[in-house]
Scaffold this active site. Sequence first.
Site, PDB file in Angstrom:
ATOM      1  N   GLY B  32       0.925  -1.136   0.000  1.00 12.30           N
ATOM      2  CA  GLY B  32       0.000   0.000   0.000  1.00 12.30           C
ATOM      3  C   GLY B  32       0.954   1.172   0.000  1.00 12.30           C
ATOM      4  O   GLY B  32       1.823   1.239   0.847  1.00 12.30           O
ATOM      5  N   THR B  33       0.808   2.088  -0.910  1.00 16.98           N
ATOM      6  CA  THR B  33       1.962   2.935  -1.137  1.00 16.98           C
ATOM      7  C   THR B  33       1.580   4.237  -1.813  1.00 16.98           C
ATOM      8  O   THR B  33       0.413   4.478  -2.128  1.00 16.98           O
ATOM      9  CB  THR B  33       2.942   2.190  -2.061  1.00 16.98           C
ATOM     10  N   THR B  34       2.595   5.084  -1.999  1.00 14.80           N
ATOM     11  CA  THR B  34       2.435   6.221  -2.892  1.00 14.80           C
ATOM     12  C   THR B  34       3.638   6.244  -3.819  1.00 14.80           C
ATOM     13  O   THR B  34       4.783   6.245  -3.339  1.00 14.80           O
ATOM     14  CB  THR B  34       2.396   7.545  -2.109  1.00 14.80           C
ATOM     15  N   ASP B  49       7.368   6.155  -1.478  1.00  9.28           N
ATOM     16  CA  ASP B  49       7.547   6.086  -0.029  1.00  9.28           C
ATOM     17  C   ASP B  49       8.277   4.774   0.268  1.00  9.28           C
ATOM     18  O   ASP B  49       8.795   4.131  -0.652  1.00  9.28           O
ATOM     19  CB  ASP B  49       6.195   6.153   0.681  1.00  9.28           C
TER      20      ASP B  49
END
Lengths: 225, 232
Positions: B32-34, B49
């Site tokens: 789960g990220t950006t 990130d």
Amino acid sequence: MNRHSFDSRVKGVSLGTTILAVKFAGGVIIGSDSRASMGGSYVSSKVINKLVQVHDRIFCCMSGSLADAQAITRAAKFQLAFHSIQMDEPPLVMAAASIMQELCYQHKEELSAGFITAGWDRKKGPQVYSVSMGGMLVSQPFTIGGSGSTYIYGYADAKYKPGMTREECQTFAVNALALAMGRDNVSGGVAHLAIISEKGEDMKEDADRALSQSRCVMGNSKAKE
Amino acid sequence: MATALQFPANVSTLNNYNDLYPDWTQREVSTGTTIMAVEFDGGVVIGADSRTTTGAYIANRVTDKLTPIHDRIFCCRSGSAADTQAIADAVTYQLGFHSIELDEAPLIQTAASLFRDMCYRYREELMAGIIVAGWDKRRGGQVYTVPVGGMMTRQPVSVGGSGSSYIYGYVDSNYKTGMTKEECLKFTAEALTLAMERDGSSGGVVRLAVISEQGVERQVILGNQLPKFSTV
């Protein structure tokens, strides 16, 4: 985080929406888009007004199920008017927010609507309260809500500075709404704004004039619609 | 399900609130990220990130989600960690082979097409959102996005991952064409910081890379050095 993206679960008309309120020295600006949708693919109203005046200097903006939101605001408006007559003075913004919170919390199983309550009163001046769907009440200098608010958290965090002037807050509100409307398919139409201060509700204006003054690209393209 | 662990076979039948078997044993590892990539004249800036989660547990707080595929081609990975690692490994192999056959550096579009072919063919089994970016001689800096489902499109700026929802407004309003490399770096770092502050599945440090004709420069911005915004 206040997420009201329950379109598929809400029966009937829903306010997939973007709402916000910002406090400045001397007043608050409260704003929303104007789209009501059914199921996320049919726009049942392009020009709905989600800003409800519950008293002279207190406004609420609605999100979630339109039916639930309207029922709650009507009940709150009545209770607030009664309270104001009993106290023989204009009600506090906190009173309005508490009434909304009581209704949302006591009936949380049946209802699905969230609100932002903002206004001015003599005791604490301008205030912004967020009443979320389950009945949480929180006071903040500014707040955003509705399904479209997801896309402008970053923008709002970056652009908001405490102590902005009224014009800066207005630009901030209009730009944030325009950006959210540009990315969220269940928010759109025009941006309704209300500016509440000691002198009463200064102006309730539709977006076209405000958007044409903003330098936000999304706002300019919206004005052509 | 979680990777091979020394727990009894009936662990999955226990309810989620049983303290004997923590939540992360029953959760898939996910980035789960950006992630973000921006084109500028002469190259691209990519950023991500560094958080990998297994449910509520942060399995790796210093993950490197910027994966080299070739000398001047990188991919930013989001979604299931296992899926994206497997896809990236497969594409790295295919692209390396292709580059040797051609006897020249591969195009970014080729790399993106390989990702797209794999993500589309196996779209039912995979959960992967990938941004492919790099520099090649034919078209300079390019960014291609291959989101979940297997579409592929070129964009001057692209964001992805769970945290990207929160910065669409910021990116829409702050991106301008014709930014310099330094402006792109600042823009990427600020956007990632804003997303990390709001998304529970993004966090840690900001990893950046600049890919240009000269090669690849990487940098890390630690948590206490991230840009600060005046927030409530």
